[in-house]
Motif scaffolding. Structure first.
Motif, PDB file in Angstrom:
ATOM      1  N   CYS A  92      -6.319   4.997  -6.695  1.00 54.55           N
ATOM      2  CA  CYS A  92      -6.857   6.323  -6.337  1.00 54.55           C
ATOM      3  C   CYS A  92      -5.762   7.304  -5.915  1.00 54.55           C
ATOM      4  CB  CYS A  92      -7.872   6.206  -5.208  1.00 54.55           C
ATOM      5  SG  CYS A  92      -9.348   5.282  -5.642  1.00 54.55           S
ATOM      6  N   HIS A  93      -4.947   6.894  -4.945  1.00 53.46           N
ATOM      7  CA  HIS A  93      -3.952   7.812  -4.393  1.00 53.46           C
ATOM      8  C   HIS A  93      -2.534   7.251  -4.448  1.00 53.46           C
ATOM      9  CE1 HIS A  93      -7.850   8.896  -2.471  1.00 53.46           C
ATOM     10  NE2 HIS A  93      -7.493  10.052  -2.977  1.00 53.46           N
ATOM     11  N   GLY A  94      -2.368   6.068  -5.034  1.00 54.96           N
ATOM     12  CA  GLY A  94      -1.035   5.537  -5.309  1.00 54.96           C
ATOM     13  C   GLY A  94      -0.349   4.771  -4.202  1.00 54.96           C
ATOM     14  N   SER A  95      -1.070   4.350  -3.179  1.00 53.51           N
ATOM     15  CA  SER A  95      -0.411   3.540  -2.149  1.00 53.51           C
ATOM     16  C   SER A  95      -0.024   2.189  -2.744  1.00 53.51           C
ATOM     17  CB  SER A  95      -1.330   3.335  -0.944  1.00 53.51           C
ATOM     18  OG  SER A  95      -1.527   4.564  -0.274  1.00 53.51           O
ATOM     19  N   VAL A  96       1.153   1.710  -2.353  1.00 52.09           N
ATOM     20  CA  VAL A  96       1.697   0.456  -2.865  1.00 52.09           C
ATOM     21  C   VAL A  96       2.029  -0.449  -1.676  1.00 52.09           C
ATOM     22  CG1 VAL A  96       3.538  -0.596  -4.235  1.00 52.09           C
ATOM     23  CG2 VAL A  96       2.660   1.666  -4.864  1.00 52.09           C
ATOM     24  N   TYR A  97       1.620  -1.717  -1.772  1.00 48.50           N
ATOM     25  CA  TYR A  97       1.792  -2.688  -0.698  1.00 48.50           C
ATOM     26  C   TYR A  97       2.555  -3.913  -1.208  1.00 48.50           C
ATOM     27  CZ  TYR A  97      -2.201  -0.079   1.242  1.00 48.50           C
ATOM     28  OH  TYR A  97      -3.044   0.896   1.697  1.00 48.50           O
ATOM     29  N   ASP A  98       3.377  -4.497  -0.344  1.00 49.43           N
ATOM     30  CA  ASP A  98       4.136  -5.700  -0.686  1.00 49.43           C
ATOM     31  C   ASP A  98       3.437  -6.926  -0.106  1.00 49.43           C
ATOM     32  OD1 ASP A  98       5.922  -7.764  -1.114  1.00 49.43           O
ATOM     33  OD2 ASP A  98       7.641  -6.736  -0.232  1.00 49.43           O
ATOM     34  N   PRO A  99       2.775  -7.720  -0.952  1.00 49.69           N
ATOM     35  CA  PRO A  99       2.045  -8.883  -0.425  1.00 49.69           C
ATOM     36  C   PRO A  99       2.959  -9.955   0.152  1.00 49.69           C
ATOM     37  CG  PRO A  99       2.100  -8.959  -2.818  1.00 49.69           C
ATOM     38  CD  PRO A  99       2.677  -7.628  -2.414  1.00 49.69           C
ATOM     39  N   ARG A 100       4.205 -10.008  -0.277  1.00 46.77           N
ATOM     40  CA  ARG A 100       5.136 -11.027   0.205  1.00 46.77           C
ATOM     41  C   ARG A 100       5.558 -10.795   1.651  1.00 46.77           C
ATOM     42  NH1 ARG A 100       5.754  -9.693  -4.667  1.00 46.77           N
ATOM     43  NH2 ARG A 100       7.068  -7.918  -4.215  1.00 46.77           N
ATOM     44  N   ARG A 101       5.425  -9.558   2.113  1.00 48.89           N
ATOM     45  CA  ARG A 101       5.877  -9.192   3.466  1.00 48.89           C
ATOM     46  C   ARG A 101       4.725  -8.633   4.300  1.00 48.89           C
ATOM     47  NH1 ARG A 101       9.878  -5.170   3.780  1.00 48.89           N
ATOM     48  NH2 ARG A 101       9.145  -4.264   1.835  1.00 48.89           N
ATOM     49  N   GLY A 102       3.550  -9.234   4.182  1.00 48.01           N
ATOM     50  CA  GLY A 102       2.426  -8.819   5.017  1.00 48.01           C
ATOM     51  C   GLY A 102       1.756  -7.539   4.569  1.00 48.01           C
ATOM     52  N   ALA A 103       1.874  -7.215   3.280  1.00 47.56           N
ATOM     53  CA  ALA A 103       1.258  -6.020   2.688  1.00 47.56           C
ATOM     54  C   ALA A 103       1.739  -4.736   3.353  1.00 47.56           C
ATOM     55  CB  ALA A 103      -0.268  -6.116   2.689  1.00 47.56           C
ATOM     56  N   VAL A 104       3.040  -4.703   3.702  1.00 52.02           N
ATOM     57  CA  VAL A 104       3.619  -3.468   4.227  1.00 52.02           C
ATOM     58  C   VAL A 104       3.558  -2.396   3.151  1.00 52.02           C
ATOM     59  CG1 VAL A 104       5.134  -4.613   5.902  1.00 52.02           C
ATOM     60  CG2 VAL A 104       5.995  -4.078   3.614  1.00 52.02           C
ATOM     61  N   VAL A 105       3.470  -1.151   3.581  1.00 51.61           N
ATOM     62  CA  VAL A 105       3.386  -0.021   2.664  1.00 51.61           C
ATOM     63  C   VAL A 105       4.779   0.263   2.095  1.00 51.61           C
ATOM     64  CG1 VAL A 105       2.781   2.411   2.402  1.00 51.61           C
ATOM     65  CG2 VAL A 105       1.475   0.959   3.975  1.00 51.61           C
ATOM     66  N   LEU A 106       4.872   0.282   0.767  1.00 48.64           N
ATOM     67  CA  LEU A 106       6.127   0.601   0.092  1.00 48.64           C
ATOM     68  C   LEU A 106       6.173   2.042  -0.392  1.00 48.64           C
ATOM     69  CD1 LEU A 106       6.537  -2.612  -2.095  1.00 48.64           C
ATOM     70  CD2 LEU A 106       7.647  -2.079   0.086  1.00 48.64           C
ATOM     71  N   ASP A 107       4.996   2.600  -0.686  1.00 47.64           N
ATOM     72  CA  ASP A 107       4.936   3.953  -1.222  1.00 47.64           C
ATOM     73  C   ASP A 107       3.514   4.482  -1.061  1.00 47.64           C
ATOM     74  OD1 ASP A 107       5.959   6.241  -2.425  1.00 47.64           O
ATOM     75  OD2 ASP A 107       5.676   5.506  -4.462  1.00 47.64           O
ATOM     76  N   GLY A 108       3.389   5.794  -1.080  1.00 46.80           N
ATOM     77  CA  GLY A 108       2.081   6.418  -1.037  1.00 46.80           C
ATOM     78  C   GLY A 108       1.656   6.833   0.350  1.00 46.80           C
ATOM     79  N   PRO A 109       0.445   7.363   0.456  1.00 43.93           N
ATOM     80  CA  PRO A 109      -0.025   7.939   1.716  1.00 43.93           C
ATOM     81  C   PRO A 109      -0.608   6.957   2.726  1.00 43.93           C
ATOM     82  CG  PRO A 109      -1.650   8.297   0.005  1.00 43.93           C
ATOM     83  CD  PRO A 109      -0.457   7.659  -0.665  1.00 43.93           C
TER      84      PRO A 109
END
Length: 134
Positions: A88-105
């Motif tokens: 929807c808005h492009g948020s990106v999460y890293d599942p390897r590191r606890g789903a930290v936000v990598l990009d997006g709002p």
């Protein structure tokens, strides 16, 4: 619906799932209960979050922390590694590191849900680590 096992997910695969009560077989089809399961090689998971994983499978709320859209993509992003993404808005999460936000709002990581294996089935082993959704 059937209960998932570790073998139902290939390494480097993600699926959306609703939790099922193991006693009654009732599936909790509530949007807030939807989880995204990601199977990774166990050594690719940050050691701090490995205790929440079952056989390399991590579970996170599938509701984006930005606007509660469904996080339903698992694709390669800037790093070349697959990441969880909200289309929807492009948020990106890293599942390897606890789903930290990598990009997006998105303002915070996806809440994790601990998993375990019981009688060969993948089960929820605790509550979400934080508030689900925005």
């Amino acid at each position: 619906m059937k209960a998932l096992t570790i073998e139902d997910l290939s390494v480097d695969q993600a699926v959306l799932a609703y939790p099922m009560d193991p006693g009654s077989g009732t599936v909790k089809k509530d949007r807030a209960a939807l989880i995204v399961l990601v199977r990774l090689p166990p050594d690719a998971i940050d050691p701090a979050i490995r205790p929440r994983a079952a056989g390399g499978i991590l579970g996170y709320s599938a509701l984006c922390t930005h606007m509660a859209c469904i996080v339903d993509q698992y694709t390669a992003f800037g790093s070349g590694q697959k990441e969880l993404r909200c289309r929807c808005h492009g948020s990106v999460y890293d599942p390897r590191r606890g789903a930290v936000v990598l990009d997006g709002p998105a303002p915070r990581p996806l809440p994790a849900i601990p998993l375990a294996v019981r009688a060969g089935k993948l089960v929820v082993a605790g509550d979400f680590t934080g508030k689900v959704g925005p």
